[in-house]
Motif scaffolding. Structure first.
Motif, PDB file in Angstrom:
ATOM      1  N   ALA A 160     -10.649   3.738   2.204  1.00  0.00           N
ATOM      2  CA  ALA A 160     -11.656   2.925   1.519  1.00  0.00           C
ATOM      3  C   ALA A 160     -11.187   2.469   0.144  1.00  0.00           C
ATOM      4  CB  ALA A 160     -12.958   3.717   1.388  1.00  0.00           C
ATOM      5  N   ALA A 161     -10.219   3.180  -0.438  1.00  0.00           N
ATOM      6  CA  ALA A 161      -9.733   2.801  -1.762  1.00  0.00           C
ATOM      7  C   ALA A 161      -8.972   1.484  -1.742  1.00  0.00           C
ATOM      8  CB  ALA A 161      -8.837   3.911  -2.312  1.00  0.00           C
ATOM      9  N   GLY A 162      -8.425   1.111  -0.583  1.00  0.00           N
ATOM     10  CA  GLY A 162      -7.760  -0.186  -0.446  1.00  0.00           C
ATOM     11  C   GLY A 162      -6.297  -0.211  -0.818  1.00  0.00           C
ATOM     12  N   GLN A 163      -5.783   0.824  -1.492  1.00  0.00           N
ATOM     13  CA  GLN A 163      -4.396   0.854  -1.897  1.00  0.00           C
ATOM     14  C   GLN A 163      -3.574   1.910  -1.158  1.00  0.00           C
ATOM     15  OE1 GLN A 163      -2.940  -1.299  -4.027  1.00  0.00           O
ATOM     16  NE2 GLN A 163      -4.892  -2.374  -4.167  1.00  0.00           N
ATOM     17  N   LEU A 191      -9.826  10.330  -3.985  1.00  0.00           N
ATOM     18  CA  LEU A 191     -10.549  11.528  -3.567  1.00  0.00           C
ATOM     19  C   LEU A 191     -11.553  11.984  -4.631  1.00  0.00           C
ATOM     20  CD1 LEU A 191      -7.741  13.600  -1.807  1.00  0.00           C
ATOM     21  CD2 LEU A 191      -9.453  12.094  -0.791  1.00  0.00           C
ATOM     22  N   GLN A 192     -11.206  11.810  -5.890  1.00  0.00           N
ATOM     23  CA  GLN A 192     -12.147  12.170  -6.960  1.00  0.00           C
ATOM     24  C   GLN A 192     -13.387  11.286  -6.912  1.00  0.00           C
ATOM     25  OE1 GLN A 192     -12.045  14.704  -8.927  1.00  0.00           O
ATOM     26  NE2 GLN A 192      -9.926  15.283  -9.392  1.00  0.00           N
ATOM     27  N   ARG A 193     -13.188   9.999  -6.672  1.00  0.00           N
ATOM     28  CA  ARG A 193     -14.342   9.097  -6.572  1.00  0.00           C
ATOM     29  C   ARG A 193     -15.192   9.440  -5.358  1.00  0.00           C
ATOM     30  NH1 ARG A 193     -11.803   3.105  -7.997  1.00  0.00           N
ATOM     31  NH2 ARG A 193     -11.640   3.424 -10.270  1.00  0.00           N
ATOM     32  N   ARG A 215       0.460  10.051  -6.032  1.00  0.00           N
ATOM     33  CA  ARG A 215      -0.402  11.125  -6.518  1.00  0.00           C
ATOM     34  C   ARG A 215      -1.565  10.570  -7.325  1.00  0.00           C
ATOM     35  NH1 ARG A 215      -2.136  14.410 -10.237  1.00  0.00           N
ATOM     36  NH2 ARG A 215      -2.106  16.693  -9.969  1.00  0.00           N
ATOM     37  N   LEU A 216      -1.296   9.582  -8.173  1.00  0.00           N
ATOM     38  CA  LEU A 216      -2.371   8.979  -8.970  1.00  0.00           C
ATOM     39  C   LEU A 216      -3.376   8.257  -8.084  1.00  0.00           C
ATOM     40  CD1 LEU A 216      -0.262   7.536 -11.939  1.00  0.00           C
ATOM     41  CD2 LEU A 216      -1.710   9.572 -11.950  1.00  0.00           C
ATOM     42  N   GLU A 217      -2.887   7.464  -7.120  1.00  0.00           N
ATOM     43  CA  GLU A 217      -3.783   6.703  -6.248  1.00  0.00           C
ATOM     44  C   GLU A 217      -4.632   7.643  -5.387  1.00  0.00           C
ATOM     45  OE1 GLU A 217      -4.361   3.583  -6.132  1.00  0.00           O
ATOM     46  OE2 GLU A 217      -2.682   2.584  -7.123  1.00  0.00           O
ATOM     47  N   VAL A 218      -3.992   8.664  -4.813  1.00  0.00           N
ATOM     48  CA  VAL A 218      -4.710   9.593  -3.937  1.00  0.00           C
ATOM     49  C   VAL A 218      -5.742  10.383  -4.724  1.00  0.00           C
ATOM     50  CG1 VAL A 218      -4.427  11.691  -2.560  1.00  0.00           C
ATOM     51  CG2 VAL A 218      -2.897   9.746  -2.201  1.00  0.00           C
ATOM     52  N   ASP A 219      -5.349  10.906  -5.881  1.00  0.00           N
ATOM     53  CA  ASP A 219      -6.287  11.698  -6.670  1.00  0.00           C
ATOM     54  C   ASP A 219      -7.480  10.859  -7.114  1.00  0.00           C
ATOM     55  OD1 ASP A 219      -6.803  14.284  -8.107  1.00  0.00           O
ATOM     56  OD2 ASP A 219      -6.788  12.927  -9.830  1.00  0.00           O
ATOM     57  N   GLN A 220      -7.227   9.620  -7.509  1.00  0.00           N
ATOM     58  CA  GLN A 220      -8.327   8.755  -7.927  1.00  0.00           C
ATOM     59  C   GLN A 220      -9.290   8.490  -6.780  1.00  0.00           C
ATOM     60  OE1 GLN A 220      -8.065   5.074 -10.699  1.00  0.00           O
ATOM     61  NE2 GLN A 220      -7.794   4.245  -8.639  1.00  0.00           N
ATOM     62  N   PRO A 239       0.825  -1.205   0.000  1.00  0.00           N
ATOM     63  CA  PRO A 239       0.000   0.000   0.000  1.00  0.00           C
ATOM     64  C   PRO A 239       0.861   1.259   0.000  1.00  0.00           C
ATOM     65  CG  PRO A 239       0.011  -1.014   2.175  1.00  0.00           C
ATOM     66  CD  PRO A 239       0.689  -1.981   1.244  1.00  0.00           C
ATOM     67  N   VAL A 240       0.279   2.327  -0.502  1.00  0.00           N
ATOM     68  CA  VAL A 240       0.965   3.610  -0.566  1.00  0.00           C
ATOM     69  C   VAL A 240       0.770   4.341   0.752  1.00  0.00           C
ATOM     70  CG1 VAL A 240       1.106   5.811  -1.776  1.00  0.00           C
ATOM     71  CG2 VAL A 240       0.599   3.719  -3.047  1.00  0.00           C
TER      72      VAL A 240
END
Length: 349
Positions: A75-78, A130-132, A123-128, A55-56
């Motif tokens: 909740a994103a799991g990653q 929070l956007q969802r 950055r990609l994981e976090v943005d995805q 995980p990040v």
């Protein structure tokens, strides 16, 4: 008289046998030739073993939005998110304890180091995530196909590089130190006075190297194939020829490096100078494609680059000798030119 006739009849065989016996009396040399590459392969295989993605780790600056954002990231799991004050987040980011910090702005600000691959991934994981959480819907759900077959893993890429590195190091260091030690001990002067041709004395080192080559290469490849599951897609004959040409190339370089020095410090400095560019540029641990195009001609002209590319071509891609002709030509050129120069410049006392 009989011993003299025997020496004249088979000087190379006797000298090679003497060189092999001399080498076997050096347990340190045997360790570096056989044990060290296996230990390094084992350690790197453990470090880069197949395992689920980690995980990040990110920080979320304390504030009004901190808890909702932390929950959305979890909740994103990653992502593993921790709420921290800004100063603590800055220190964690500088120390590499987190890959990114989400600042308490609206919309959020991502604080990260763009030169670190894990930070760009974060950055990609976090943005995805929070956007969802904010209501963005994906246009489609992609499928995933993971590459796990033999030959595609990092350890499969690494083992040929380690084999090439070992051939380089033993070719340069073992030959160079042996010759300079003989020169220091006045043995070179005695050998030069013996009833044999001088080029025989230099070819002796090539012959002795070939004796140990089979043991060295077979031990590492057996371990890599049986324990680590590294494949050999091409023919064993092609692999053997690549190994022999590469090893003799570095033996020739070792002879040239040891042609003039009279001290161990001198030959050590020249050997380090010769191998340092190959350690960095020749693709032992990562692809040579990472370097700029401007220096690629220099990189491709290095003998270790040619050896590593040829080994990977045979082991991972099943390349034929015809396909490896450029790499074999580079290694052969280094070996022939080095040996010819060594024979011309060699200091016998």
């Amino acid at each position: 008289m009989a011993r003299l006739r025997s020496l004249r009849g088979a000087p190379l065989a006797l000298l090679i046998r003497a060189r092999v016996a001399e080498f076997l009396r050096e347990p340190e040399a045997i360790f570096w030739m056989l044990v060290f590459p296996i230990l390094m392969s084992s350690a790197l295989a453990v470090a880069f073993r197949s395992q689920p993605a980690e995980p990040v780790l990110v920080g979320v600056e304390a504030g009004v939005h901190a808890e909702p954002r932390r929950a959305a990231l979890e909740a994103a799991g990653q992502v593993v998110a921790t709420v921290v004050p800004r100063e603590q987040g800055r220190q964690a980011l500088r120390a590499g304890k987190v890959a990114l910090v989400v600042l308490a702005t609206d919309p959020p600000t991502y604080w990260y180091d763009p030169t670190r691959p894990e930070s760009r991934l974060a950055r990609l994981e976090v943005d995805q995530a929070l956007q969802r959480a904010a209501g963005r819907a994906d246009a489609f759900q992609p499928a995933a196909l993971e590459m796990t077959e033999r030959g595609s893993r990092y350890i499969d890429f690494l083992v040929p590089g380690l084999l090439g590195m070992n051939l380089m190091m033993t070719g340069l260091w073992a030959i160079g130190f042996a010759i300079v030690q003989q020169r220091i001990g006045k043995l070179m002067k005695l050998f030069a006075a013996a009833p044999v041709r001088r080029w025989h004395l230099l070819v002796t080192h090539l012959g002795a190297r070939l004796v140990f080559l089979a043991i060295e290469v077979v031990a590492l490849l057996l371990f890599a194939c049986l324990v680590l599951g590294v494949p050999i897609a091409g023919s064993l004959a092609a692999l053997a020829l690549v190994v022999v040409v590469g090893a003799l190339s570095f033996v020739g370089m070792g002879l040239l490096i040891a042609a003039r020095p009279r001290t161990l410090e001198g030959v050590s400095g020249l050997t380090n100078l010769a191998q340092f560019p190959m350690w960095i540029f020749s693709g032992i641990f990562f692809s040579t494609e990472r370097f700029p195009d401007a220096i690629q001609p220099f990189i491709q002209a290095l003998p270790l680059t040619a050896l590593n590319d040829a080994l990977r071509g045979v082991m991972l891609e099943g390349a034929t000798l015809a396909a490896l002709a450029p790499e074999l030509a580079v290694m052969a050129a280094w070996g022939v030119v080095s040996f010819a120069l060594a024979l011309k410049l060699f200091r016998w006392q």
